[in-house]
Design a protein around this motif. Structure first.
Motif, mmCIF file in Angstrom:
data_model
loop_
_atom_site.group_PDB
_atom_site.id
_atom_site.type_symbol
_atom_site.label_atom_id
_atom_site.label_comp_id
_atom_site.label_asym_id
_atom_site.label_seq_id
_atom_site.Cartn_x
_atom_site.Cartn_y
_atom_site.Cartn_z
ATOM 1 N N ASP A 86 48.137 33.962 -33.431
ATOM 2 C CA ASP A 86 49.054 33.076 -32.455
ATOM 3 C C ASP A 86 50.270 33.874 -32.228
ATOM 4 O O ASP A 86 51.016 33.705 -31.163
ATOM 5 N N GLY A 87 50.913 34.586 -33.154
ATOM 6 C CA GLY A 87 52.211 35.434 -33.164
ATOM 7 C C GLY A 87 52.004 36.365 -31.796
ATOM 8 O O GLY A 87 52.771 36.271 -31.053
ATOM 9 N N TRP A 125 43.110 32.909 -33.384
ATOM 10 C CA TRP A 125 43.453 31.978 -34.961
ATOM 11 C C TRP A 125 45.150 31.520 -34.925
ATOM 12 O O TRP A 125 45.983 32.354 -34.904
ATOM 13 N N ASN A 159 47.223 30.404 -37.318
ATOM 14 C CA ASN A 159 47.482 30.113 -38.629
ATOM 15 C C ASN A 159 49.065 29.583 -38.865
ATOM 16 O O ASN A 159 49.256 29.430 -40.003
ATOM 17 N N VAL A 212 51.577 31.481 -38.720
ATOM 18 C CA VAL A 212 52.564 32.491 -39.363
ATOM 19 C C VAL A 212 52.136 33.593 -38.711
ATOM 20 O O VAL A 212 51.254 34.042 -38.142
ATOM 21 N N TYR A 213 53.249 34.743 -38.702
ATOM 22 C CA TYR A 213 52.830 36.221 -38.661
ATOM 23 C C TYR A 213 52.349 36.656 -40.050
ATOM 24 O O TYR A 213 52.819 37.113 -40.993
ATOM 25 N N GLY A 214 50.913 36.622 -40.014
ATOM 26 C CA GLY A 214 50.372 36.955 -41.315
ATOM 27 C C GLY A 214 50.479 38.130 -41.795
ATOM 28 O O GLY A 214 50.444 38.642 -43.039
HETATM 29 MG MG LIG Z 1 49.328 34.328 -36.993
#
Ligand SMILES: [Mg+2]
Lengths: 240, 169
Positions: free
Chosen positions: A111-112, A137, A139, A141-143
């Motif tokens: 998403d980021g 995906w 989620n 956040v910046y995973g």
């Molecule tokens: Mg993400």
């Protein structure tokens, strides 16, 4: 990742189910043992496995970080192209592959990174290759950088505004259906899959040139393109 | 032979088919030629760095391509060139109109346009300025051959003295 997040626990539980041999490959939870009316969130690992199961021949372009780690942990196949850099470019790379070959092409975005390049969706829509499916995906956040929040954006809505077919999946079952529909769609299509953050241990090969060569050879049987006829002309000196 | 004829001829001789571009007045004649003519397949981009991704993907699928844009747009491709083209050894070819030097009226174009060659040198991207029509076909031809043979990017910088500067003075 963060165990304070109850939805994260649901994702972990799904994977534990899998390990116990429960027939729930997409992490949708057969029996809702916690909160009967709340659909359990999709699991990114299980849904990535579902991508491979639905389109085993697909050329897959995975965004840097978690999308690549998850894919590499399941199977490091020649038709995987992992980004170690090129932040925000996975969709553009996938579009280029899809324009060049007839086989199915799937992009695994975050998403980021998608938010970094929402404008690329307008180009995808204009080209609209029927063999391209984009999975995002979501989620939240910046995973890869430690879980900092990503701005809340209706990515499927943004994709539709660009002219793309797009849906959002909240559960593994919805993802299974949405991905199959995206693959079957007559043009390019996008599926947002809401998942809890994960932190896989697996890593793709670090040799980017090797991965690129292996991917290209797998798509072209090593026969297409560049080096053949033109190199002959180069040796002969052409007519400069 | 005009410089546009030279670029088109060199691209065709090197089997360059996929053209990714953003509008640019200095390159408008070239863009019109490739938009409407076989064997070129043109893709209009939202942002230049997407072109590095798209053309890299096309190469992985067996196609050769070129990016057409202005130097200010090439400035958006620095991370893509550095972190995609270079480590993957995926060839990359660009024909770029270079702003910021002789004939420039707009100071927003000066810092990057004037220094684009130095910036590219610093990150190991070969580049060459073209400013007379006579050598355009040869240079684009040889840049394409070298890019696709070595798996290294090559950026051709077309000065306003070649393409014709906007007269806004
Ligand atoms: Mg993400």
């Amino acid at each position: 990742m963060s165990s304070e997040d109850p939805s994260d626990e649901a994702g972990e539980a799904d994977r534990a189910d899998e390990g116990n041999g429960v027939d729930d490959p997409i992490g949708n939870g057969g029996e809702a043992d916690e909160g009967a009316d709340i659909p359990r969130r999709a699991d990114q690992i299980a849904c990535t496995e579902r991508v491979l199961g639905t389109t085993p021949e697909a050329a897959i372009i995975a965004n840097l970080g978690v999308a690549s780690y998850a894919l590499a942990g399941i199977e490091d196949r020649p038709r995987n192209f992992y980004c170690w850099g090129a932040m925000g470019l996975a969709t553009s790379i996938g579009l280029g592959v899809a324009l060049a070959i007839d086989d199915p092409v799937t992009v695994l975005e975050g998403d980021g990174s998608m938010c970094m390049s929402l404008g690329a969706l307008s180009t995808v829509a204009a080209c609209d290759p029927p063999n391209l499916a984009i999975v995002v995906w979501e989620n939240g956040v910046y995973g890869t950088t430690g879980g900092q929040p990503v701005a809340t954006v209706d990515i499927a809505g943004a994709a539709r505004a660009c002219g793309l077919a797009a849906t959002t999946a909240e559960t593994g079952a919805e993802f299974e259906t949405g991905y199959a529909e995206a693959v079957a769609h007559e043009g390019a299509a996008l599926v947002v899959c809401r998942v809890p953050p994960i932190d896989p241990d697996a890593r793709p090969p670090l040799d980017s040139a090797h991965v690129a060569r292996r991917f290209r050879d797998a798509l072209t049987d090593g026969t297409e393109g560049a080096e053949g006829t033109v190199r002959g002309e180069w040796r002969d000196g052409g007519d400069q | 032979m005009t410089w546009i004829d030279g670029v088109v001829s060199a691209l065709q001789r090197n089997d360059v088919r996929r053209v990714a571009y953003l509008p640019d007045s200095a390159l408008s004649g070239l863009i019109e030629r490739v938009e409407s003519n076989e064997p070129f397949e043109a893709v209009s981009l939202a942002r230049e760095e997407h072109g590095v991704g798209l053309l890299s993907g096309a190469y992985l699928g067996g196609e050769r391509g070129v990016l057409l844009c202005q130097s200010s747009g090439l400035a958006t491709t620095i991370n893509a060139l550095s972190s995609l083209s270079k480590p993957t050894r995926i060839p990359f070819l660009a024909v770029v109109s270079r702003r910021g030097d002789l004939g420039e009226f707009n100071d927003a174009q000066v810092p990057f346009g004037y220094a684009v060659g130095d910036v590219l040198d610093d990150i190991g991207i070969r580049n060459r300025r073209l400013d007379v029509p006579e050598t355009v076909e040869r240079d684009v031809d040889l840049a394409a051959k070298s890019a696709f043979s070595t798996g290294e990017p090559y950026v051709l910088l077309l000065d306003a003295t070649l393409t014709g500067a906007k007269d806004e003075f």
